[in-house]
Design an enzyme around this catalytic site. Structure first.
Site, PDB file in Angstrom:
ATOM      1  N   GLY A 220      -4.619  -4.211  -3.824  1.00 13.14           N
ATOM      2  CA  GLY A 220      -5.602  -3.161  -4.097  1.00 13.14           C
ATOM      3  C   GLY A 220      -4.818  -1.925  -4.460  1.00 13.14           C
ATOM      4  N   HIS A 221      -4.799  -1.572  -5.738  1.00 15.65           N
ATOM      5  CA  HIS A 221      -3.977  -0.460  -6.207  1.00 15.65           C
ATOM      6  C   HIS A 221      -4.870   0.695  -6.644  1.00 15.65           C
ATOM      7  CE1 HIS A 221      -0.293  -3.229  -7.175  1.00 15.65           C
ATOM      8  NE2 HIS A 221      -0.726  -3.350  -5.933  1.00 15.65           N
TER       9      HIS A 221
ATOM     10  N   GLN B 223       1.841  -6.167  -3.176  1.00 17.78           N
ATOM     11  CA  GLN B 223       2.333  -6.293  -1.803  1.00 17.78           C
ATOM     12  C   GLN B 223       3.629  -5.488  -1.608  1.00 17.78           C
ATOM     13  OE1 GLN B 223       1.211  -9.454  -3.517  1.00 17.78           O
ATOM     14  NE2 GLN B 223      -0.654  -8.485  -2.844  1.00 17.78           N
TER      15      GLN B 223
ATOM     16  N   LYS C 283       1.794   2.054  -5.169  1.00 21.03           N
ATOM     17  CA  LYS C 283       2.295   1.434  -6.415  1.00 21.03           C
ATOM     18  C   LYS C 283       1.363   1.731  -7.585  1.00 21.03           C
ATOM     19  CE  LYS C 283       2.266  -2.507  -4.276  1.00 21.03           C
ATOM     20  NZ  LYS C 283       2.052  -2.082  -2.886  1.00 21.03           N
TER      21      LYS C 283
ATOM     22  N   ASP D 185       0.801  -1.226   0.000  1.00 19.40           N
ATOM     23  CA  ASP D 185       0.000   0.000   0.000  1.00 19.40           C
ATOM     24  C   ASP D 185       0.832   1.274   0.000  1.00 19.40           C
ATOM     25  OD1 ASP D 185      -2.230  -1.668   0.123  1.00 19.40           O
ATOM     26  OD2 ASP D 185      -2.240  -1.652   2.319  1.00 19.40           O
TER      27      ASP D 185
HETATM   28  P1  GDP Z   1      -0.798   0.406  -3.542  1.00 17.33           P
HETATM   29  O1  GDP Z   1      -1.418  -0.851  -3.069  1.00 17.33           O
HETATM   30  O2  GDP Z   1       0.683   0.428  -3.307  1.00 17.33           O
HETATM   31  O3  GDP Z   1      -1.132   0.768  -4.953  1.00 17.33           O
HETATM   32  O4  GDP Z   1      -1.380   1.571  -2.615  1.00 17.33           O
HETATM   33  P2  GDP Z   1      -2.938   1.760  -2.199  1.00 17.33           P
HETATM   34  O5  GDP Z   1      -3.688   2.251  -3.366  1.00 17.33           O
HETATM   35  O6  GDP Z   1      -3.429   0.545  -1.501  1.00 17.33           O
HETATM   36  O7  GDP Z   1      -2.795   2.862  -1.074  1.00 17.33           O
HETATM   37  C1  GDP Z   1      -2.178   4.093  -1.334  1.00 17.33           C
HETATM   38  C2  GDP Z   1      -3.192   5.225  -1.050  1.00 17.33           C
HETATM   39  O8  GDP Z   1      -2.508   6.445  -0.998  1.00 17.33           O
HETATM   40  C3  GDP Z   1      -4.223   5.382  -2.140  1.00 17.33           C
HETATM   41  O9  GDP Z   1      -5.416   5.846  -1.564  1.00 17.33           O
HETATM   42  C4  GDP Z   1      -3.627   6.460  -3.040  1.00 17.33           C
HETATM   43  O10 GDP Z   1      -4.591   7.185  -3.771  1.00 17.33           O
HETATM   44  C5  GDP Z   1      -2.965   7.327  -2.018  1.00 17.33           C
HETATM   45  N1  GDP Z   1      -1.763   8.045  -2.452  1.00 17.33           N
HETATM   46  C6  GDP Z   1      -0.755   7.615  -3.270  1.00 17.33           C
HETATM   47  N2  GDP Z   1       0.232   8.539  -3.320  1.00 17.33           N
HETATM   48  C7  GDP Z   1      -0.163   9.563  -2.523  1.00 17.33           C
HETATM   49  C8  GDP Z   1       0.446  10.803  -2.141  1.00 17.33           C
HETATM   50  O11 GDP Z   1       1.549  11.152  -2.525  1.00 17.33           O
HETATM   51  N3  GDP Z   1      -0.272  11.595  -1.262  1.00 17.33           N
HETATM   52  C9  GDP Z   1      -1.508  11.240  -0.791  1.00 17.33           C
HETATM   53  N4  GDP Z   1      -2.127  12.047   0.064  1.00 17.33           N
HETATM   54  N5  GDP Z   1      -2.091  10.067  -1.138  1.00 17.33           N
HETATM   55  C10 GDP Z   1      -1.424   9.249  -1.988  1.00 17.33           C
HETATM   56  P1  IMO Z   2      -1.014  -4.165  -2.225  1.00 19.04           P
HETATM   57  O1  IMO Z   2      -0.562  -4.720  -3.557  1.00 19.04           O
HETATM   58  C1  IMO Z   2      -1.033  -4.648   2.101  1.00 19.04           C
HETATM   59  C2  IMO Z   2      -1.084  -8.766   3.610  1.00 19.04           C
HETATM   60  C3  IMO Z   2      -2.318  -9.246   4.341  1.00 19.04           C
HETATM   61  C4  IMO Z   2      -1.698 -10.233   5.312  1.00 19.04           C
HETATM   62  C5  IMO Z   2      -0.592 -10.876   4.467  1.00 19.04           C
HETATM   63  C6  IMO Z   2      -0.973 -12.213   3.842  1.00 19.04           C
HETATM   64  O2  IMO Z   2      -2.277  -3.403  -2.293  1.00 19.04           O
HETATM   65  O3  IMO Z   2       0.099  -3.418  -1.576  1.00 19.04           O
HETATM   66  P2  IMO Z   2      -2.523 -12.877   1.780  1.00 19.04           P
HETATM   67  O4  IMO Z   2      -3.985 -12.646   1.534  1.00 19.04           O
HETATM   68  O5  IMO Z   2      -1.627 -12.271   0.746  1.00 19.04           O
HETATM   69  O6  IMO Z   2      -2.179 -14.300   2.044  1.00 19.04           O
HETATM   70  O7  IMO Z   2      -2.223 -12.104   3.169  1.00 19.04           O
HETATM   71  O8  IMO Z   2      -0.268  -9.935   3.459  1.00 19.04           O
HETATM   72  N1  IMO Z   2      -1.330  -8.223   2.251  1.00 19.04           N
HETATM   73  C7  IMO Z   2      -1.266  -6.926   1.941  1.00 19.04           C
HETATM   74  N2  IMO Z   2      -1.063  -5.842   2.731  1.00 19.04           N
HETATM   75  N3  IMO Z   2      -1.171  -4.500   0.763  1.00 19.04           N
HETATM   76  C8  IMO Z   2      -1.353  -5.566  -0.035  1.00 19.04           C
HETATM   77  O9  IMO Z   2      -1.368  -5.484  -1.389  1.00 19.04           O
HETATM   78  C9  IMO Z   2      -1.445  -6.846   0.553  1.00 19.04           C
HETATM   79  N4  IMO Z   2      -1.643  -8.104   0.069  1.00 19.04           N
HETATM   80  C10 IMO Z   2      -1.553  -8.927   1.119  1.00 19.04           C
HETATM   81  O10 IMO Z   2      -2.951  -8.177   5.008  1.00 19.04           O
HETATM   82  O11 IMO Z   2      -1.070  -9.541   6.369  1.00 19.04           O
HETATM   83 MG    MG Z   3      -2.957  -1.521  -1.796  1.00 17.38          MG
END
Ligand code: GDP
Ligand code: IMO
Ligand code: MG
Length: 429
Positions: free
Chosen positions: A40-41, A224, A16, A13
């Site tokens: 979840g991206h 991840q 990415k 998270d």
């Molecule tokens: P990912 O799994 O690595 O793609 O990240 P997620 O989407 O799960 O979580 C990142 C969150 O931070 C999302 O809600 C993005 O929209 C938000 N985000 C990404 N870059 C920035 C930033 O530079 N500033 C802020 N405020 N939010 C950001």
């Molecule tokens: P993105 O790509 C954050 C965590 C789960 C749990 C562990 C194992 O959005 O960054 P799993 O279902 O993969 O067997 O769970 O990994 N986990 C993540 N945490 N971001 C993710 O994906 C994750 N995908 C799995 O919360 O701790």
């Molecule tokens: Mg994510």
């Protein structure tokens, strides 16, 4: 030609999706190489539209990109079809999405076992996303998995599902006290779903190799993060795949010598979802502040993310195990208005100082952060587009992160939008 791997350098998270969207504008290919719909991206497009992608590469939003779900990914066919339908409903063309014939399929028994196994573990649970990821990779390694190409040969598919259910049904019934699954119903459902994705099956490793030969730009989008890697992460509180740089080669079929750039995405602080050690975790008002200000809630499960300060030991470790060439620092804006910002520079483990990741998980579980306090800034930085636009203390914070992480910072996120970014170094050849 650029072959860029984009990796989460913490516990997932990190942003990415946003980074993939930004670089994706100038890519011909975007590839997911591991994980599945545990990811979840989030992408916020220049027009403000927000997308949450789980299985489909984030490059799908850039029309010139061919998107690949690589051999290292595990695919839940129902989720794939649902995500494609949702994208199409929103006007996104998905005809440029292909699936590796060697990717493994998440079957209903994988999801069922993931959920009951977690319940069975009680307080020692991993906190998985419950999507069947671990059980599917278990079958892959045990050489009893079902691959995408098996849908092209129904008799092989039937043999594999029957053999798997011989074992899985015993587990479900005898160990977990659940109902078994009917093999024929499982086979029929997959064959039915396959009608809708068969045309996307391809020899993706050959296509990618040819693309690299032609000098095209390829982005490998990690799921991840490094500390969730099954080898390099905080085992057993990890996912079951290899998000780190080596996994990009294995999970796509692009040989490691073809990779030109490895970008680590790091939040300006740290978050984690699920169980496991997290030395800089804040269980107080500061943690709540980061969660609220940073909107730290899971994109896949909706769970509140655990929050803490930036951990430079983790950052340095990620630089090392991924061979990072560049860092993309995200969410710097979330730290605005703090009077001081602590950064963890080392650990105290039962009275012994560690500047690098301890060798054992026992030591990591006992690690207490050693903080350095950096002066904060109060200005809103969401409009900054160059480093010079940032307050001096924000620049100082970045300089210190760069020094501690041991890798240059090439981009900084100051908001969720694609354009809310400071590009320090242009990474595309
Ligand atoms: P990912 O799994 O690595 O793609 O990240 P997620 O989407 O799960 O979580 C990142 C969150 O931070 C999302 O809600 C993005 O929209 C938000 N985000 C990404 N870059 C920035 C930033 O530079 N500033 C802020 N405020 N939010 C950001
Ligand atoms: P993105 O790509 C954050 C965590 C789960 C749990 C562990 C194992 O959005 O960054 P799993 O279902 O993969 O067997 O769970 O990994 N986990 C993540 N945490 N971001 C993710 O994906 C994750 N995908 C799995 O919360 O701790
Ligand atoms: Mg994510």
């Amino acid at each position: 030609m650029t072959v860029m791997v984009l990796i989460g350098a913490q516990w997932g998270d990190e942003g990415k999706g946003k980074a993939t969207d930004l670089y994706g504008e100038r890519m011909q290919w975007v590839v997911r190489y591991q994980g599945g719909n545990n990811a979840g991206h989030t992408v916020v497009r220049p027009d403000g539209q927000k997308f949450a992608l789980h299985l489909v590469p984030s490059g799908i939003l850039s029309p010139q990109v061919t998107n690949v779900i690589g051999n290292g990914v595990v695919i839940d066919p129902g989720v794939l079809l649902g995500e494609i339908a949702e994208l199409e409903d929103r006007g996104v063309d998905t005809s440029n999405l292909m699936i590796s014939a060697d990717a493994h399929l998440i079957m209903p028994y994988h999801v069922a076992i993931d959920k009951v196994a977690e319940r069975y573990l009680g307080s020692s649970k991993i906190g998985t996303t419950g999507r069947g990821i671990g059980p599917c990779y278990q079958d892959k390694i045990a050489r009893m998995g079902v691959r995408v190409q098996d849908v092209l040969d129904p008799s092989i598919l039937a043999q594999k599902v029957e053999a798997a259910l011989d074992v899985k049904n015993q587990m479900l019934v005898k160990i977990y006290n659940r109902k078994g699954l009917d093999p024929q119903a499982v086979i029929d459902a997959v064959l039915d779903q396959a009608e809708a994705f068969k045309h996307r099956i391809a020899d993706t490793r050959l296509k990618l190799d040819q693309a690299v030969d032609r000098g095209e730009n390829v982005l490998l989008e990690g799921g991840q993060g490094t500390l969730l890697d099954v080898d390099h992460g905080t085992y057993p509180f990890v996912t079951s795949s290899s998000p780190t740089a080596g996994g990009a080669a294995t999970g796509s079929g692009i040989g490691p010598t073809r990779i030109t750039t490895v970008v680590g995405i790091l939040k300006a602080y740290t978050t984690r979802v699920g169980s496991g050690p997290f030395p800089t975790e804040l269980l107080d008002a500061s943690g709540e502040y980061l969660r609220e200000t940073g909107h730290e809630r899971g994109v896949t499960t909706g769970r509140a993310r655990r929050c803490g300060w930036f951990d430079a030991v983790v950052a340095r470790y990620s630089t090392r195990v991924n061979g990072l060439t560049d860092l993309f620092i995200t969410k710097l804006d979330v730290l605005s208005s703090l009077s001081t910002v602590p950064v963890c520079v080392g650990y105290d483990v039962d009275g012994v100082r560690f500047d690098e990741m301890p060798m054992t998980q026992t030591a990591f579980h006992h690690a207490k952060p050693i903080y350095e306090e950096l002066p904060g800034w109060s200005e809103d930085i969401t409009g900054a587009r160059t480093l010079a636009d940032l307050p001096a203390n924000a620049r100082r914070y970045l300089d210190r992160l760069e020094e501690l992480a041991g890798c240059r910072i090439s981009a900084v996120g100051v908001g969720p939008g694609q354009n809310e970014t400071i590009v320090v170094n242009d990474l595309l050849a």
